[in-house]
Scaffold this active site. Structure first.
Site, PDB file in Angstrom:
ATOM      1  N   ASP A 106       0.811  -1.217   0.000  1.00  0.00           N
ATOM      2  CA  ASP A 106       0.000   0.000   0.000  1.00  0.00           C
ATOM      3  C   ASP A 106       0.842   1.263   0.000  1.00  0.00           C
ATOM      4  OD1 ASP A 106      -2.434  -1.240  -0.104  1.00  0.00           O
ATOM      5  OD2 ASP A 106      -2.465  -1.588   2.053  1.00  0.00           O
TER       6      ASP A 106
ATOM      7  N   PHE B 172       2.065   2.009  -3.382  1.00  0.00           N
ATOM      8  CA  PHE B 172       0.978   2.529  -4.221  1.00  0.00           C
ATOM      9  C   PHE B 172       0.763   4.011  -3.904  1.00  0.00           C
ATOM     10  CE2 PHE B 172      -2.881   2.554  -6.624  1.00  0.00           C
ATOM     11  CZ  PHE B 172      -3.702   3.442  -5.943  1.00  0.00           C
TER      12      PHE B 172
ATOM     13  N   LYS C 214      -2.473  16.800  23.781  1.00  0.00           N
ATOM     14  CA  LYS C 214      -3.410  17.632  23.032  1.00  0.00           C
ATOM     15  C   LYS C 214      -2.596  18.348  21.963  1.00  0.00           C
ATOM     16  CE  LYS C 214      -7.319  20.714  23.564  1.00  0.00           C
ATOM     17  NZ  LYS C 214      -7.013  21.625  22.467  1.00  0.00           N
TER      18      LYS C 214
ATOM     19  N   ARG D 208     -13.369  20.142  11.035  1.00  0.00           N
ATOM     20  CA  ARG D 208     -14.408  20.052  12.046  1.00  0.00           C
ATOM     21  C   ARG D 208     -15.559  21.022  11.762  1.00  0.00           C
ATOM     22  NH1 ARG D 208     -16.136  20.936  17.473  1.00  0.00           N
ATOM     23  NH2 ARG D 208     -15.232  22.976  17.730  1.00  0.00           N
TER      24      ARG D 208
ATOM     25  N   CYS E  32      -0.678  63.911  19.705  1.00  0.00           N
ATOM     26  CA  CYS E  32      -0.886  62.775  18.804  1.00  0.00           C
ATOM     27  C   CYS E  32       0.404  62.526  18.015  1.00  0.00           C
ATOM     28  CB  CYS E  32      -2.028  63.097  17.845  1.00  0.00           C
ATOM     29  SG  CYS E  32      -2.402  61.764  16.696  1.00  0.00           S
TER      30      CYS E  32
ATOM     31  N   CYS F   8      -7.154  64.119  11.779  1.00  0.00           N
ATOM     32  CA  CYS F   8      -5.979  63.291  12.109  1.00  0.00           C
ATOM     33  C   CYS F   8      -5.770  62.204  11.046  1.00  0.00           C
ATOM     34  CB  CYS F   8      -6.180  62.647  13.479  1.00  0.00           C
ATOM     35  SG  CYS F   8      -4.968  61.362  13.845  1.00  0.00           S
TER      36      CYS F   8
HETATM   37  S1  IVH Z   1     -10.491  14.052  21.224  1.00  0.00           S
HETATM   38  C1  IVH Z   1     -14.934  13.664  21.390  1.00  0.00           C
HETATM   39  N1  IVH Z   1      -7.894  13.925  21.393  1.00  0.00           N
HETATM   40  O1  IVH Z   1      -8.736  19.372  20.733  1.00  0.00           O
HETATM   41  C2  IVH Z   1     -13.448  13.810  21.408  1.00  0.00           C
HETATM   42  N2  IVH Z   1      -8.853  15.964  20.638  1.00  0.00           N
HETATM   43  O2  IVH Z   1     -10.799  20.963  22.268  1.00  0.00           O
HETATM   44  C3  IVH Z   1     -12.968  14.911  20.578  1.00  0.00           C
HETATM   45  N3  IVH Z   1      -7.229  17.681  20.022  1.00  0.00           N
HETATM   46  O3  IVH Z   1     -11.249  19.632  18.304  1.00  0.00           O
HETATM   47  C4  IVH Z   1     -11.552  15.201  20.478  1.00  0.00           C
HETATM   48  N4  IVH Z   1      -5.423  16.506  20.470  1.00  0.00           N
HETATM   49  O4  IVH Z   1      -8.820  19.422  17.512  1.00  0.00           O
HETATM   50  C5  IVH Z   1      -8.946  14.701  21.082  1.00  0.00           C
HETATM   51  N5  IVH Z   1      -5.614  13.670  21.553  1.00  0.00           N
HETATM   52  C6  IVH Z   1      -6.643  14.416  21.236  1.00  0.00           C
HETATM   53  C7  IVH Z   1      -6.497  15.734  20.754  1.00  0.00           C
HETATM   54  C8  IVH Z   1      -7.636  16.481  20.472  1.00  0.00           C
HETATM   55  C9  IVH Z   1      -5.885  17.656  20.022  1.00  0.00           C
HETATM   56  C10 IVH Z   1      -8.043  18.839  19.629  1.00  0.00           C
HETATM   57  C11 IVH Z   1      -9.100  18.569  18.596  1.00  0.00           C
HETATM   58  C12 IVH Z   1     -10.403  18.975  19.218  1.00  0.00           C
HETATM   59  C13 IVH Z   1      -9.954  19.895  20.294  1.00  0.00           C
HETATM   60  C14 IVH Z   1     -10.982  19.889  21.424  1.00  0.00           C
END
Ligand code: IVH
Length: 687
Positions: A38, A41, A120, A141, A413, A437
């Site tokens: 894959d 490809f 995050k 989103r 000014c 001004c």
């Molecule tokens: S879970 C229902 N996991 O954070 C669960 N979000 O404030 C939805 N994000 O829109 C999201 N890292 O863009 C999830 N490990 C992670 C994430 C994550 C970044 C962002 C994502 C989401 C926003 C929510």
């Protein structure tokens, strides 16, 4: 890479690739006898798409790239997510995290769950839909329910497989995760843009967002984006999962990168510790993170906890506090806004904080500078307020050079007229009250052209200053008299760019009345009050000629706004401006339509007087605007969201899940679309 091709060699290579991709597609899909791995490809398909994007003249509807959404799909059509993409609630510190865990345990009747902690990632959420193992759509989103189709651009991301691998690929699977730009790529691109004399990318997140919004996928490809998967949306078929961790493992098996820092953790105390550890080491990774996402691992427990109107109860985002850095304060200067308000700001030795380089930061107003007592030469602490606007927190007193004096707010000014600045009694702001001004004039024109007002592409600060400095423009009405001949000689313009800008200016004349009202920049008159005035009166003349009482009676306007609108229109110079804008052909609303509307309104029974009716989804026989007008013309209000005060929620096909949940939670009556006419006629909730 493809950039080295000329058209002739590109033509040959494209023909060869099309033949190969079509051949391997057939082996895979029709004969079930693939010869290529894959990944191999993908390399072929990606090269073909990049070449086709680079040489649009060689496009061909018969190309295999068109079969699965293809590069032609990069026009950002709306995509309704099969399962909404909700956001997350935030915990700003350990206590909020523990409070969330307490709620979770309560929701699980006392059972303490196992948690999964993920980084995050600071990028953009993306939903990748695979049907029969083939990528068919990539969507942003958006508002959580409807996103944008960015398939063509996402196909250029190496981490995103074109085809899924493994034995048990679901018939349909939406893989969700974050598109991001690695820090090293961000830095390399900025070295390139600096060398090319272009303005730098602000931060990796913005850069990733901008890259996905390119009309041309070849440009996205050059941005070298990456992807981490962390969630699934709709899944049809495939194996059963019982935990989130199993889901992630499976998503990894079918071909996605899963962040290696994912941890399964048994207690919330250990989770809190992990969050602090990550916070301390947030810059040790090759990409930006802005927190830790904690999820309940067991999917049955997730189902038991469910969702609030905006987010799952089974997950939380632990957000890192805003970052602070110290740097040298070189100078303090004052800027003048369109209303004459002055804002002191700090000129800083550039410092990287909160994901971007900061060289200026607001000091808000005269009192703030005095309270903070920051002085040129000081070492100061800088942070991102709300992680966006840079702010000076205060001086590091131990590092203050000897012999400095408190900074004095200027009395005049900074513009060429040097007029006196005044600070009215009881006001926090110091103002330049000189109508002539040049700073105010430039700011007014910029505001007129800005996104929320007339939205004139290409008319930003630099160009406005060029126009006024060359004395081509004295006020906003003058921009409509500009010709390409006048613009072309200015620095940075050529004939085509001059024509383009003049066309954009001309096109703005047709903007709807609420935008025109906003663009005038009348104190307190923002977009929503402009909307309300336009809806009530229909034309600029009628808004102008209405009495104070008539205007302030409009919902969302009130006495303060009405009074400033009166004062603005009383000024002869403003009336002159209105006349010249009218003569230039700027849309002031149609008298005929306004008169017809008023007559119709008088004839319609005000069944919904004072009642708020929210409409969501498709209502047969009405488009959104018509449905809202049907409510407002009967004396009702039609806000965009459900609140406790909502009288009814009218629900058609494709209704927003969050509105429904909120209405249900607040006991708001729900009216099906086919009973909308009864509601309008009687003003009562249909049985
Ligand atoms: S879970 C229902 N996991 O954070 C669960 N979000 O404030 C939805 N994000 O829109 C999201 N890292 O863009 C999830 N490990 C992670 C994430 C994550 C970044 C962002 C994502 C989401 C926003 C929510």
């Amino acid at each position: 890479m493809s950039e080295t091709h000329d058209v002739a060699t590109a033509r040959d290579r494209i023909a060869e690739l099309r033949q190969q991709v079509a051949h391997h597609n057939r082996l895979y899909h029709e004969l079930d006898a693939p010869e290529l791995l894959d990944g191999d490809f993908d390399v072929l398909a990606r090269e073909l798409r990049a070449l086709e994007a680079e040489f649009p003249e060689l496009a061909d509807d018969g190309s295999p790239t068109r079969d699965v959404g293809g590069i032609a799909g990069a026009t950002f059509a709306p995509v309704t997510h099969a399962v909404p993409m909700t956001s997350l609630d935030n915990a700003m510190d350990g206590d909020e995290l523990r409070a969330w865990a307490d709620r979770v345990v309560k929701g699980l009747d006392g059972v303490v769950p196992r948690f999964v902690a993920e980084l995050k990632i600071d990028g953009l959420a993306m939903s990748l839909r695979y049907e029969s193992g083939i990528l068919v759509r990539a969507a942003t989103r958006g508002d959580g329910r409807v996103g944008e189709d960015v398939t063509g651009n996402v196909r250029t991301i190496d981490d995103v497989p074109e085809r899924l691998t493994g034995d048990n690929v679901p018939n349909v699977v939406e893989v969700r995760g974050e598109v991001y730009m690695p820090t090293a790529v961000f830095e390399a691109l900025n070295v390139e843009s600096k060398a090319a004399g272009e303005s730098p990318l602000v931060n990796p997140r913005n850069a990733a967002a901008g890259s996905l919004r390119q009309k041309d996928p070849a440009k996205t490809a050059k941005r070298r984006l990456s992807f981490w998967a962390y969630q699934v949306g709709q899944v049809v078929g495939g194996p059963d999962f019982f935990t989130h961790r199993q889901t992630l493992d499976f998503v990894g098996e079918i071909g996605f990168p899963i962040n290696p820092e994912v941890r399964s953790i048994d207690t919330i105390e250990a989770v809190a510790e992990y969050c602090l550890f990550r916070q301390e080491h947030r810059h040790d990774l090759g990409y930006e993170i802005d927190g830790v996402v904690i999820k309940v691992d067991d999917l049955a427990q997730q189902a038991m906890l469910g969702f609030t109107s905006r987010a799952p109860r089974w997950a939380i985002a632990y957000k890192f506090p805003p970052e602070q850095r110290t740097t040298l304060l070189r100078a303090i200067q004052v800027s003048v806004g369109r209303t004459g308000r002055t804002t002191p700001f700090a000129i800083l030795e550039p410092v990287f904080v909160g994901g971007s380089t900061v060289s200026m930061a607001t000091l808000h107003n005269q009192d703030q500078v005095a309270i903070k007592d920051v002085r040129p030469g000081d070492t100061v602490i800088v942070r991102k307020a709300g992680d966006v606007i840079p702010e000076v927190v205060g001086p590091v007193l131990e590092k203050r050079p000897k012999g400095t004096e408190p900074w004095q707010f200027p009395t005049t000014c900074p513009c060429s007229l040097g007029s006196l600045l005044v600070r009215p009694e009881g006001e926090a702001n110091t103002r330049c009250v000189e109508p002539a001004c040049p700073f105010q004039r430039d700011q007014k024109i910029m505001y007129w052209a800005s996104r929320g007002a007339m939205d004139i592409e290409g008319l930003g600060e630099r160009t406005v200053v060029q126009f006024t400095a060359a004395e081509l423009v004295r006020d906003v009405a003058d921009i409509y008299l500009l010709t390409a001949e006048q613009v072309e000689p200015l620095e940075g313009f050529a004939r085509p760019s001059a024509e383009k800008l003049v066309a954009a200016i001309q096109e703005s004349k047709d903007r709807p009345l609420p935008r025109v009202l906003t663009a005038l920049g009348i104190k307190h008159l923002g977009p929503s009050a402009s909307q309300a005035l336009a809806a009530e009166f229909g034309t600029l003349r009628r808004v102008m000629e209405a009495t104070d009482g008539e205007r302030s009676a409009v919902e969302g306007v009130g006495a303060v706004i009405s009074a400033t609108v009166s004062q603005w229109f009383e000024q002869p110079s403003n009336r002159g401006l209105i006349d010249r804008l009218g003569a230039a052909g700027v849309n002031f609303g149609s008298e005929q339509e306004a008169a017809a509307r008023q007559a119709a309104k008088a004839a319609i029974e005000q069944t919904l007087e004072g009642k708020a009716v929210v409409v969501t989804g498709a209502i047969p026989g009405y488009n959104r605007e018509e449905a809202e007008n049907a409510v407002t013309s009967r004396g009702g209000k039609s806000p965009g969201s459900v609140s406790k005060k909502t009288f009814a929620l009218v629900v058609g096909e494709g209704a927003g899940a969050s509105k429904l949940t909120k209405a249900e939670a607040n006991g708001i009556p729900i009216v099906p679309a086919d009973r909308f006419s009864d509601l309008l006629a009687t003003g009562q909730i249909p049985e």
